[in-house]
Structure formats: structure tokens, C-alpha cells
Motif scaffolding. Structure first.
Motif, PDB file in Angstrom:
ATOM      1  N   ARG A 100      38.308 -28.386  67.734  1.00 30.97           N
ATOM      2  CA  ARG A 100      37.877 -28.516  66.585  1.00 30.97           C
ATOM      3  C   ARG A 100      38.468 -27.436  65.845  1.00 30.97           C
ATOM      4  O   ARG A 100      39.241 -26.824  66.327  1.00 30.97           O
ATOM      5  N   GLN A 101      37.704 -27.151  64.599  1.00 32.59           N
ATOM      6  CA  GLN A 101      38.463 -26.323  63.155  1.00 32.59           C
ATOM      7  C   GLN A 101      38.241 -25.276  63.713  1.00 32.59           C
ATOM      8  O   GLN A 101      36.621 -24.887  64.459  1.00 32.59           O
ATOM      9  N   VAL A 102      39.213 -24.298  64.282  1.00 36.50           N
ATOM     10  CA  VAL A 102      38.477 -23.380  64.361  1.00 36.50           C
ATOM     11  C   VAL A 102      39.507 -22.031  63.681  1.00 36.50           C
ATOM     12  O   VAL A 102      40.502 -21.558  63.539  1.00 36.50           O
ATOM     13  N   GLU A 103      38.288 -20.214  63.649  1.00 36.11           N
ATOM     14  CA  GLU A 103      39.350 -18.962  63.084  1.00 36.11           C
ATOM     15  C   GLU A 103      39.151 -17.991  64.035  1.00 36.11           C
ATOM     16  O   GLU A 103      38.343 -17.587  64.811  1.00 36.11           O
ATOM     17  N   ILE A 104      40.295 -17.952  64.438  1.00 33.90           N
ATOM     18  CA  ILE A 104      40.976 -16.995  66.033  1.00 33.90           C
ATOM     19  C   ILE A 104      41.827 -15.882  65.210  1.00 33.90           C
ATOM     20  O   ILE A 104      42.399 -15.289  64.171  1.00 33.90           O
ATOM     21  N   THR A 105      41.273 -13.968  65.336  1.00 35.09           N
ATOM     22  CA  THR A 105      41.223 -13.632  65.331  1.00 35.09           C
ATOM     23  C   THR A 105      41.211 -12.279  65.633  1.00 35.09           C
ATOM     24  O   THR A 105      40.125 -12.214  66.799  1.00 35.09           O
ATOM     25  N   THR A 106      42.211 -11.354  65.664  1.00 30.85           N
ATOM     26  CA  THR A 106      42.578 -10.368  66.601  1.00 30.85           C
ATOM     27  C   THR A 106      42.565  -8.590  65.988  1.00 30.85           C
ATOM     28  O   THR A 106      43.907  -8.964  65.122  1.00 30.85           O
ATOM     29  N   ARG A 107      42.144  -7.938  66.149  1.00 28.89           N
ATOM     30  CA  ARG A 107      43.184  -6.725  65.772  1.00 28.89           C
ATOM     31  C   ARG A 107      43.794  -6.237  67.211  1.00 28.89           C
ATOM     32  O   ARG A 107      43.617  -5.675  68.210  1.00 28.89           O
ATOM     33  N   PHE A 108      44.698  -4.902  66.751  1.00 29.32           N
ATOM     34  CA  PHE A 108      45.483  -4.589  67.939  1.00 29.32           C
ATOM     35  C   PHE A 108      47.047  -3.333  67.346  1.00 29.32           C
ATOM     36  O   PHE A 108      46.789  -2.881  65.803  1.00 29.32           O
ATOM     37  N   GLN A 109      47.101  -3.215  68.151  1.00 31.04           N
ATOM     38  CA  GLN A 109      48.272  -1.934  67.778  1.00 31.04           C
ATOM     39  C   GLN A 109      49.349  -1.720  68.389  1.00 31.04           C
ATOM     40  O   GLN A 109      48.436  -2.073  69.979  1.00 31.04           O
ATOM     41  N   HIS A 110      50.489  -1.585  68.144  1.00 30.29           N
ATOM     42  CA  HIS A 110      51.679  -1.744  69.211  1.00 30.29           C
ATOM     43  C   HIS A 110      51.877   0.115  69.818  1.00 30.29           C
ATOM     44  O   HIS A 110      51.604   0.745  68.816  1.00 30.29           O
ATOM     45  N   THR A 170      45.506  -6.846  61.690  1.00 29.26           N
ATOM     46  CA  THR A 170      44.229  -7.401  61.397  1.00 29.26           C
ATOM     47  C   THR A 170      45.287  -8.817  61.923  1.00 29.26           C
ATOM     48  O   THR A 170      46.493  -9.514  60.910  1.00 29.26           O
ATOM     49  N   LEU A 171      45.395  -9.751  62.985  1.00 27.81           N
ATOM     50  CA  LEU A 171      46.154 -10.983  62.692  1.00 27.81           C
ATOM     51  C   LEU A 171      45.104 -12.225  62.770  1.00 27.81           C
ATOM     52  O   LEU A 171      44.340 -12.322  63.308  1.00 27.81           O
ATOM     53  N   THR A 172      44.792 -13.580  62.207  1.00 31.64           N
ATOM     54  CA  THR A 172      43.772 -14.475  61.660  1.00 31.64           C
ATOM     55  C   THR A 172      44.943 -15.325  61.879  1.00 31.64           C
ATOM     56  O   THR A 172      45.994 -16.134  60.832  1.00 31.64           O
ATOM     57  N   VAL A 173      44.765 -16.904  62.498  1.00 36.19           N
ATOM     58  CA  VAL A 173      45.033 -18.474  62.212  1.00 36.19           C
ATOM     59  C   VAL A 173      43.637 -18.908  62.162  1.00 36.19           C
ATOM     60  O   VAL A 173      42.484 -18.734  63.068  1.00 36.19           O
ATOM     61  N   LYS A 174      43.484 -19.377  60.832  1.00 44.59           N
ATOM     62  CA  LYS A 174      42.277 -20.534  60.678  1.00 44.59           C
ATOM     63  C   LYS A 174      43.245 -22.721  60.956  1.00 44.59           C
ATOM     64  O   LYS A 174      44.517 -22.602  60.502  1.00 44.59           O
ATOM     65  N   VAL A 175      42.528 -23.605  62.269  1.00 48.12           N
ATOM     66  CA  VAL A 175      42.928 -24.316  62.529  1.00 48.12           C
ATOM     67  C   VAL A 175      42.378 -25.291  61.919  1.00 48.12           C
ATOM     68  O   VAL A 175      40.736 -25.498  62.049  1.00 48.12           O
ATOM     69  N   GLY A 176      42.515 -25.846  61.205  1.00 48.72           N
ATOM     70  CA  GLY A 176      41.754 -27.127  61.369  1.00 48.72           C
ATOM     71  C   GLY A 176      42.468 -28.635  60.204  1.00 48.72           C
ATOM     72  O   GLY A 176      43.412 -27.784  59.257  1.00 48.72           O
ATOM     73  N   ASN A 177      41.999 -30.369  60.251  1.00 48.66           N
ATOM     74  CA  ASN A 177      42.702 -30.966  59.517  1.00 48.66           C
ATOM     75  C   ASN A 177      43.950 -31.247  59.990  1.00 48.66           C
ATOM     76  O   ASN A 177      45.115 -31.676  59.099  1.00 48.66           O
ATOM     77  N   GLY A 178      44.265 -30.901  60.923  1.00 45.26           N
ATOM     78  CA  GLY A 178      45.988 -31.568  61.595  1.00 45.26           C
ATOM     79  C   GLY A 178      47.005 -29.916  61.120  1.00 45.26           C
ATOM     80  O   GLY A 178      48.256 -30.102  61.120  1.00 45.26           O
ATOM     81  N   VAL A 179      46.960 -28.746  60.524  1.00 41.82           N
ATOM     82  CA  VAL A 179      47.218 -27.689  60.243  1.00 41.82           C
ATOM     83  C   VAL A 179      46.839 -26.559  60.723  1.00 41.82           C
ATOM     84  O   VAL A 179      45.172 -26.976  61.060  1.00 41.82           O
ATOM     85  N   TYR A 180      47.289 -25.623  60.011  1.00 44.76           N
ATOM     86  CA  TYR A 180      47.302 -23.960  60.261  1.00 44.76           C
ATOM     87  C   TYR A 180      47.749 -23.051  59.319  1.00 44.76           C
ATOM     88  O   TYR A 180      48.606 -23.239  58.591  1.00 44.76           O
ATOM     89  N   PHE A 181      46.557 -22.105  58.791  1.00 45.23           N
ATOM     90  CA  PHE A 181      46.653 -20.954  58.039  1.00 45.23           C
ATOM     91  C   PHE A 181      46.570 -19.717  58.611  1.00 45.23           C
ATOM     92  O   PHE A 181      46.164 -19.425  59.377  1.00 45.23           O
ATOM     93  N   ILE A 182      47.739 -19.134  57.832  1.00 46.98           N
ATOM     94  CA  ILE A 182      48.056 -17.167  58.924  1.00 46.98           C
ATOM     95  C   ILE A 182      47.812 -16.130  57.786  1.00 46.98           C
ATOM     96  O   ILE A 182      47.997 -16.332  56.715  1.00 46.98           O
ATOM     97  N   GLU A 183      46.642 -15.770  58.518  1.00 48.12           N
ATOM     98  CA  GLU A 183      47.263 -14.224  57.671  1.00 48.12           C
ATOM     99  C   GLU A 183      47.213 -12.536  57.986  1.00 48.12           C
ATOM    100  O   GLU A 183      46.611 -12.969  59.453  1.00 48.12           O
ATOM    101  N   LEU A 184      48.125 -12.410  57.701  1.00 47.16           N
ATOM    102  CA  LEU A 184      47.741 -10.527  58.376  1.00 47.16           C
ATOM    103  C   LEU A 184      47.309  -9.441  57.443  1.00 47.16           C
ATOM    104  O   LEU A 184      47.672  -9.481  56.203  1.00 47.16           O
ATOM    105  N   ASP A 185      46.169  -8.721  58.550  1.00 46.63           N
ATOM    106  CA  ASP A 185      46.247  -7.458  57.479  1.00 46.63           C
ATOM    107  C   ASP A 185      44.857  -8.336  56.296  1.00 46.63           C
ATOM    108  O   ASP A 185      45.297  -7.514  55.079  1.00 46.63           O
ATOM    109  N   GLY A 186      44.558  -9.827  56.351  1.00 44.00           N
ATOM    110  CA  GLY A 186      43.448  -9.979  55.240  1.00 44.00           C
ATOM    111  C   GLY A 186      44.882 -11.046  53.943  1.00 44.00           C
ATOM    112  O   GLY A 186      43.876 -11.268  53.241  1.00 44.00           O
TER     113      GLY A 186
END
Length: 221
Positions: A100-110, A170-186
Motif C-alpha cells: 500500500r502507500q508508504v513513506e520510508i525515511t532513513t537518517r544516516f552518515q557516511h 535524511t533520505l525519504t521515499v513516498k510510494v503510492g498510486n503506481g509512482v514514487y517521490f524522493i526527498e533529500l534533506d527535506g
């Protein structure tokens, strides 16, 4: 008189023929141009990302609910570290499957190198085939796409970005309705990118880098 009538008839017939020819050409032009005017790629359309509940769920609470597809992954201090730096597309998949529709977010450091990211909509946990990926491909580029049947990566897009260095991101992926959206640091990176798989497992990935993931959360609609 007969000559005059014949000439008028000929002129009238010629005029009708020219008229039919012009109308036919106009109609053909409309048929050719119409698809070009209406065919617009998803990235060219401003689509609103799906909305989600305000209760993100951490996926770091159960270390046993993960499967490694390469790399040296370990939980420590409430976070997750991948320490191996000599390979590509190391993946750590969570055991929950989403359809289903989902928002995935991770916070990380190289810690060393550059190559942190997210995988999602992976159909099964035995391989990355059919799954989507968003990650740093080098110090100046973020890339997104999917894995084909031979586990080769097929890019759907990329963006030039500042060097992440060892700062938190912070990397975020929003998934829904057959497509996805990407955000980096908001900030928005990609809009309405077509999905390959309707749902599946999600997780984290690295390439040529040691990465410390301090947070990994999911929000669903």
C-alpha cells in the motif's frame, strides 16, 4: 453554350476536389499532432505526493527481522552499521512486506566512502530482482531506478547534489498510486517516478562505503 456549361462544370469539379484534398490534409494533421500534444511524461506533471499518518514506526526495534544480501551489517547503539567497503549494492531487507502507500525515511552518515540509500518494493527477500533503489552513486550524484531480472541496475533518473561528506542526511521515499517521490534533506528530488513492482519488502543499501544508519522509519496511509 455547351462549351460554357462544360467549363463551369469542370471548374466546379476541380474546386470540390481541391476542397476535399485540403480537408483531408487538415484532418490528417490533427491526427498526427494530437498524440504529441497529449502525451506527457510523469516527470513533467506536477503530482501531489500521498499523505500519511503522523505516527512513524521504527524498523530498528527487531534486529532478528532482517535478511542480508551482502555486506557486513550490525546493530549497535539503537542504529545500524554497514562496514564493508569493497563491493556494490549491499542490501539489508526488513521482514515486513508492504503493498500500500508508504513513506520510508532513513537518517544516516557516511563514515568512509559514499553510497548510502534505500531499497523498496522488492518482490522477495532472496534477491533484489524487481526492486527499486535510491542512493548516492558518488560524492556528487543521487540516482534512482530498479533491478532487472539479471539483478543489473536500470536507472530512471539522477541528480547532481553536494558532497555528503560525513554529515548527517535524511533520505525519504513516498510510494503510492503506481509512482514514487524522493526527498533529500527535506527537499524534493524526483516527482512521480513510475514503479516497477506494486509492493514488496524494503530496506537499506550501501556501495563502496561504510555507513552508519541512525534511523529507519515507515509511515503508511
Amino acid at each position: 453554350m455547351e462549351t460554357t456549361i462544360s467549363l463551369r462544370t469542370a471548374v466546379r469539379g476541380l474546386g470540390m476536389a481541391v476542397g476535399v484534398y485540403l480537408i483531408a490534409n487538415v484532418l490528417m494533421t490533427l491526427l498526427i499532432v494530437r498524440p504529441q500534444l497529449t502525451a506527457i511524461s510523469p516527470d513533467a506533471v506536477t503530482v501531489t505526493p500521498p499523505t500519511f499518518a503522523d505516527n512513524p514506526v521504527s524498523l530498528f526495534t527487531d534486529p532478528t527481522n532482517w535478511v542480508s544480501l551482502g555486506g557486513n551489517w550490525s546493530f549497535a547503539g539503537g542504529g545500524l552499521v554497514q562496514a564493508q567497503t569493497d563491493g556494490y549494492d549491499f542490501v539489508f531487507l526488513n521482514g515486513v512486506q508492504y503493498s500500500r502507500q508508504v513513506e520510508i525515511t532513513t537518517r544516516f552518515q557516511h563514515v568512509t566512502g559514499v553510497g548510502a540509500g534505500i531499497v523498496f518494493n522488492v518482490p522477495n527477500r532472496e534477491s533484489t530482482v524487481g526492486g527499486q533503489l535510491v542512493r548516492y552513486v558518488d560524492a556528487s550524484t543521487l540516482v534512482w531506478g530498479y533491478f532487472d531480472p539479471s539483478q543489473g541496475f536500470v536507472a530512471q533518473g539522477s541528480l547532481g547534489i553536494p558532497n555528503p561528506e560525513t554529515n548527517p542526511h535524511t533520505l525519504t521515499v513516498k510510494v503510492g498510486n503506481g509512482v514514487y517521490f524522493i526527498e533529500l534533506d527535506g527537499l524534493p528530488v524526483a516527482n512521480a517516478v513510475p514503479l516497477l513492482s506494486a509492493g514488496g519488502y524494503l530496506g537499506l543499501t550501501t556501495s563502496l562505503a561504510q555507513v552508519s544508519f541512525t534511523d529507519f522509519t515507515v509511515r503508511s496511509s
